[in-house]
Scaffold this motif. Structure first.
Motif, PDB file in Angstrom:
ATOM      1  N   ALA A  60       0.691  -1.193  -0.401  1.00 43.06           N
ATOM      2  CA  ALA A  60      -0.328  -0.129  -0.227  1.00 43.06           C
ATOM      3  C   ALA A  60       1.127   1.497  -0.319  1.00 43.06           C
ATOM      4  O   ALA A  60       0.778   2.279  -0.647  1.00 43.06           O
ATOM      5  N   ASP A  61       1.988   1.373   0.764  1.00 40.61           N
ATOM      6  CA  ASP A  61       3.059   2.132   1.265  1.00 40.61           C
ATOM      7  C   ASP A  61       3.569   2.678  -0.732  1.00 40.61           C
ATOM      8  O   ASP A  61       3.041   3.930  -1.032  1.00 40.61           O
ATOM      9  N   LEU A  62       3.672   1.475  -1.479  1.00 43.08           N
ATOM     10  CA  LEU A  62       4.337   2.150  -2.848  1.00 43.08           C
ATOM     11  C   LEU A  62       3.389   2.569  -3.511  1.00 43.08           C
ATOM     12  O   LEU A  62       3.849   3.273  -4.160  1.00 43.08           O
ATOM     13  N   ILE A  63       2.401   1.560  -3.876  1.00 47.01           N
ATOM     14  CA  ILE A  63       1.170   2.375  -4.251  1.00 47.01           C
ATOM     15  C   ILE A  63       0.910   4.060  -4.214  1.00 47.01           C
ATOM     16  O   ILE A  63       1.147   4.544  -5.182  1.00 47.01           O
ATOM     17  N   ARG A  64       0.984   3.624  -2.943  1.00 55.49           N
ATOM     18  CA  ARG A  64       0.376   5.749  -2.478  1.00 55.49           C
ATOM     19  C   ARG A  64       2.167   6.455  -3.419  1.00 55.49           C
ATOM     20  O   ARG A  64       1.627   7.768  -3.828  1.00 55.49           O
ATOM     21  N   ALA A  65       3.415   5.631  -2.854  1.00 57.42           N
ATOM     22  CA  ALA A  65       4.416   6.412  -3.178  1.00 57.42           C
ATOM     23  C   ALA A  65       4.142   6.563  -4.804  1.00 57.42           C
ATOM     24  O   ALA A  65       4.350   7.508  -6.000  1.00 57.42           O
ATOM     25  N   VAL A  66       3.822   5.340  -5.607  1.00 58.57           N
ATOM     26  CA  VAL A  66       3.647   5.547  -7.375  1.00 58.57           C
ATOM     27  C   VAL A  66       2.384   6.444  -7.532  1.00 58.57           C
ATOM     28  O   VAL A  66       2.956   7.247  -8.667  1.00 58.57           O
ATOM     29  N   ASN A  67       1.804   6.801  -7.310  1.00 60.88           N
ATOM     30  CA  ASN A  67       0.331   7.389  -7.172  1.00 60.88           C
ATOM     31  C   ASN A  67       0.649   9.564  -7.444  1.00 60.88           C
ATOM     32  O   ASN A  67       0.350  10.102  -8.347  1.00 60.88           O
ATOM     33  N   ASP A  68       2.133   8.840  -6.757  1.00 60.39           N
ATOM     34  CA  ASP A  68       2.736  10.589  -6.707  1.00 60.39           C
ATOM     35  C   ASP A  68       3.186  11.061  -7.442  1.00 60.39           C
ATOM     36  O   ASP A  68       3.855  12.508  -7.635  1.00 60.39           O
ATOM     37  N   ILE A  69       4.005  10.464  -8.293  1.00 57.95           N
ATOM     38  CA  ILE A  69       4.773  10.466  -9.676  1.00 57.95           C
ATOM     39  C   ILE A  69       3.816  11.234 -10.570  1.00 57.95           C
ATOM     40  O   ILE A  69       3.449  10.653 -11.118  1.00 57.95           O
ATOM     41  N   ASP A  70       4.967  12.633 -10.816  1.00 59.69           N
ATOM     42  CA  ASP A  70       4.181  13.801 -12.235  1.00 59.69           C
ATOM     43  C   ASP A  70       4.016  12.165 -12.944  1.00 59.69           C
ATOM     44  O   ASP A  70       5.447  12.269 -13.267  1.00 59.69           O
ATOM     45  N   GLY A  71       3.062  12.620 -13.536  1.00 56.69           N
ATOM     46  CA  GLY A  71       3.605  12.232 -14.917  1.00 56.69           C
ATOM     47  C   GLY A  71       2.923  10.422 -15.409  1.00 56.69           C
ATOM     48  O   GLY A  71       2.186  10.298 -16.425  1.00 56.69           O
ATOM     49  N   ILE A  72       2.541  10.302 -14.556  1.00 65.27           N
ATOM     50  CA  ILE A  72       1.940   8.653 -14.588  1.00 65.27           C
ATOM     51  C   ILE A  72       0.593   8.710 -14.079  1.00 65.27           C
ATOM     52  O   ILE A  72      -0.049  10.104 -13.576  1.00 65.27           O
ATOM     53  N   GLU A  73      -0.462   7.984 -15.102  1.00 67.37           N
ATOM     54  CA  GLU A  73      -1.921   8.175 -14.974  1.00 67.37           C
ATOM     55  C   GLU A  73      -2.228   7.158 -14.505  1.00 67.37           C
ATOM     56  O   GLU A  73      -3.570   7.059 -14.193  1.00 67.37           O
ATOM     57  N   ARG A  74      -1.672   5.531 -14.846  1.00 66.09           N
ATOM     58  CA  ARG A  74      -2.329   4.736 -14.119  1.00 66.09           C
ATOM     59  C   ARG A  74      -1.532   3.517 -13.891  1.00 66.09           C
ATOM     60  O   ARG A  74      -0.302   3.751 -14.599  1.00 66.09           O
ATOM     61  N   ILE A  75      -2.021   2.963 -12.449  1.00 68.51           N
ATOM     62  CA  ILE A  75      -0.815   2.239 -11.993  1.00 68.51           C
ATOM     63  C   ILE A  75      -2.381   0.881 -11.610  1.00 68.51           C
ATOM     64  O   ILE A  75      -3.432   0.269 -11.659  1.00 68.51           O
ATOM     65  N   ARG A  76      -1.420  -0.063 -12.561  1.00 69.45           N
ATOM     66  CA  ARG A  76      -1.999  -1.685 -12.471  1.00 69.45           C
ATOM     67  C   ARG A  76      -1.104  -2.303 -11.891  1.00 69.45           C
ATOM     68  O   ARG A  76       0.003  -1.784 -11.224  1.00 69.45           O
ATOM     69  N   PHE A  77      -1.395  -3.364 -10.980  1.00 68.32           N
ATOM     70  CA  PHE A  77      -0.849  -4.383 -10.835  1.00 68.32           C
ATOM     71  C   PHE A  77      -0.869  -6.137 -10.116  1.00 68.32           C
ATOM     72  O   PHE A  77      -2.172  -6.323 -10.816  1.00 68.32           O
ATOM     73  N   MET A  78      -0.128  -6.929 -10.267  1.00 70.84           N
ATOM     74  CA  MET A  78      -0.545  -8.236 -10.670  1.00 70.84           C
ATOM     75  C   MET A  78       0.519  -9.050  -9.847  1.00 70.84           C
ATOM     76  O   MET A  78       1.282  -8.804 -10.580  1.00 70.84           O
ATOM     77  N   THR A  79       0.615 -10.158  -9.245  1.00 75.48           N
ATOM     78  CA  THR A  79      -0.789 -11.323  -9.078  1.00 75.48           C
ATOM     79  C   THR A  79      -0.886 -10.825  -8.040  1.00 75.48           C
ATOM     80  O   THR A  79      -0.020 -10.491  -6.762  1.00 75.48           O
ATOM     81  N   SER A  80      -2.265 -10.210  -7.136  1.00 72.76           N
ATOM     82  CA  SER A  80      -2.447 -10.666  -5.571  1.00 72.76           C
ATOM     83  C   SER A  80      -3.159 -11.711  -5.411  1.00 72.76           C
ATOM     84  O   SER A  80      -2.936 -12.830  -5.788  1.00 72.76           O
ATOM     85  N   HIS A  81      -2.723 -12.567  -4.058  1.00 71.35           N
ATOM     86  CA  HIS A  81      -2.869 -13.150  -3.152  1.00 71.35           C
ATOM     87  C   HIS A  81      -3.673 -13.109  -1.648  1.00 71.35           C
ATOM     88  O   HIS A  81      -3.378 -12.135  -1.037  1.00 71.35           O
ATOM     89  N   PRO A  82      -5.226 -13.607  -2.210  1.00 71.44           N
ATOM     90  CA  PRO A  82      -6.018 -13.647  -0.876  1.00 71.44           C
ATOM     91  C   PRO A  82      -5.611 -13.540   0.369  1.00 71.44           C
ATOM     92  O   PRO A  82      -6.059 -12.431   0.882  1.00 71.44           O
ATOM     93  N   LYS A  83      -4.594 -14.477   0.572  1.00 72.45           N
ATOM     94  CA  LYS A  83      -4.019 -14.745   2.030  1.00 72.45           C
ATOM     95  C   LYS A  83      -3.395 -13.426   2.371  1.00 72.45           C
ATOM     96  O   LYS A  83      -3.163 -13.242   3.621  1.00 72.45           O
ATOM     97  N   ASP A  84      -2.727 -12.493   1.418  1.00 71.25           N
ATOM     98  CA  ASP A  84      -1.965 -11.446   2.208  1.00 71.25           C
ATOM     99  C   ASP A  84      -2.577 -10.176   1.378  1.00 71.25           C
ATOM    100  O   ASP A  84      -2.140  -8.766   1.970  1.00 71.25           O
TER     101      ASP A  84
END
Ligand code: SF4
Length: 443
Positions: free
Chosen positions: A217-241
């Motif tokens: 979550a910290d990483l997503i927030r940090a990437v969200n703050d980067i100017d010029g980036i418009e979309r963030i995706r990720f792969m793969t999630s694990h339901p246990k974590d």
């Protein structure tokens, strides 16, 4: 005349990104890409051992290069990826495929230029495979990206989960997280190159934790703050974590796409336990509820394995049931096939092929009809799409993705070059099972 290379890539986005790195290494040695693996000076086969019949397909591909080598003794064939991480595969290559010059592992990619130079200098066959490197070696990696406007970015390497059917922890080693600052600096460096979308990659992104204690979550927030980036995706999630903090990012991080790939694998608690997945169906369904309450328009895709050893009719009905309850936007469905070296391959109650196929067909029918129904909701509405290229089927049609990762094929009176790399508005005119069709309606 410049020397040419080609890379044949099988498998997942991890492999795709490894191939981008290998291309970068070759180009820094002065090689140029060519489209034909049989006409290159160096061809690299980046293998995958996850899919069914992986061995057969891989050895078949190797066989096709025998003649090339015979006609051109200077041609270099290299093999990397998950297959050579299995000692039996390397043994077989050494025994039967003398024309394979270089074999290197998933954690030895940065050594490839040295291996290639040594091969060219001495003519010797080169092998370099390590099992579990505790360090991340990314020196000299300057990937040649396949897409101009979107980039794959590794956030973790390896996996600690040991799902009983999966070979990945054996082929990619234990999980290692890259430091948040290194990931963010890499992404910042991509922006001047035209990248507006990043896919954060890991076998289990939810267990990301760097040495400084930063979470996913910290990483997503940090990437969200980067100017010029418009979309963030990720792969793969694990339901246990997956954490509540991460789920909350769908609310607080406007650049985070409203889409998640959340593998369920089975709807039966008994089978989930045998798979060593560490969650049960009620926990999984609770996560889906949470995701939808935080982000009502989130699209959800999944992976499902049919015919896991010991799966009975009741277990399979539970899988159908969870698929109907979640109503996935799309799904990758697989018939279980044993991977040598994994615990499940030794389970005695393997399911007969005919039963697997019958269940698989039933599941695919259910999944497809849900996908089709869900896609109908898009008809007549306008969505932001980032164009990715020209449709393979029609040169006048542009293909792109919505925020929710729906594939949209659309027409426009503007030239495709003018539309690439920016969000365009598309009115959906037709909804199919696996894609949407539309027309561009931007000003
Ligand atoms: S989480 Fe399970 S399925 Fe995914 S890579 Fe790790 S072991 Fe394989």
């Amino acid at each position: 005349m410049s020397r040419k290379y080609n890379i044949i890539t099988y498998g997942c986005q991890m492999n795709e990104h490894d191939s981008e790195n290998i291309a970068g290494l070759l180009e820094s040695m002065g090689y140029e890409h060519c489209d034909d693996p049989y006409k290159a000076d160096v061809t690299v086969i980046n293998t995958c051992s996850v899919r069914e019949n992986a061995d057969k397909r891989f050895f078949g591909t190797l066989g096709q290069f025998k003649k090339i080598r015979k006609n051109d003794p200077n041609f270099v064939l290299a093999v990397c990826g998950c297959m050579p991480q299995q000692p039996r595969v390397v043994e077989e290559i050494n025994k039967r495929f003398s024309w394979v010059d270089i074999v290197f592992g998933t954690q030895n990619i940065s050594e490839f230029p040295d291996l290639l130079e040594e091969r060219l200098r001495t003519g010797r066959r080169m092998r370099s495979i390590i099992d579990n490197n505790p360090d991340i070696n990314e020196d000299d990696m300057k990937p040649v990206r396949m897409h101009r406007h979107k980039a794959l970015v590794n956030i973790t390497y390896g996996c600690n989960n040991f799902c009983t059917y999966c070979i990945v922890p054996y082929t990619r080693g234990r999980e290692k997280s890259r430091p948040l600052s290194v990931i963010c600096n890499e992404i910042k460096s991509l922006v001047p190159d035209g990248v507006i979308e990043v896919m954060l990659l890991g076998q289990n992104v939810d267990s990301y934790r760097d040495m400084a204690g930063n979470s996913f979550a910290d990483l997503i927030r940090a990437v969200n703050d980067i100017d010029g980036i418009e979309r963030i995706r990720f792969m793969t999630s694990h339901p246990k974590d997956i954490s509540d903090d991460m789920i909350e990012c769908f609310n607080t991080c406007p650049k985070l796409c409203h889409n998640i790939h959340l593998p369920v694998q089975s709807g039966s608690d008994r089978i989930l336990k045998r798979m060593n997945r560490h969650y049960d169906r009620s926990q999984y369904l609770a996560i889906v509820d949470k995701l939808r309450s935080v982000c009502p328009d989130i699209t959800i895709s999944t992976d499902i394995i049919v015919g896991f050893p010991g799966e009975n009719d009741e277990d399979f009905e539970e899988t159908l049931d969870i698929a109907k309850k979640v109503r996935y936007d799309s799904a990758f469905t697989f018939i279980y096939s044993p991977r040598e070296g994994t615990p499940a391959a030794k389970f005695e109650d393997q399911i007969p092929d005919s039963v697997c196929h019958e269940r698989f067909d039933r599941l695919v029918d259910v999944m497809n009809s849900i996908s089709y129904e869900k896609n109908q909701e898009y008809k007549g509405k306008i969505y932001e799409v980032i164009p990715e290229g020209i449709s393979e089927k029609d040169a006048h049609t542009i293909s792109g993705r919505t925020d929710g990762f729906k594939l949209v094929n659309f027409t426009s009176d503007k030239s495709p070059e003018k539309l690439m790399g920016r969000k365009v508005k598309v009115m959906i005119t037709e909804s199919k099972t696996f894609s949407l069709e539309g027309v561009e309606v931007s000003d």
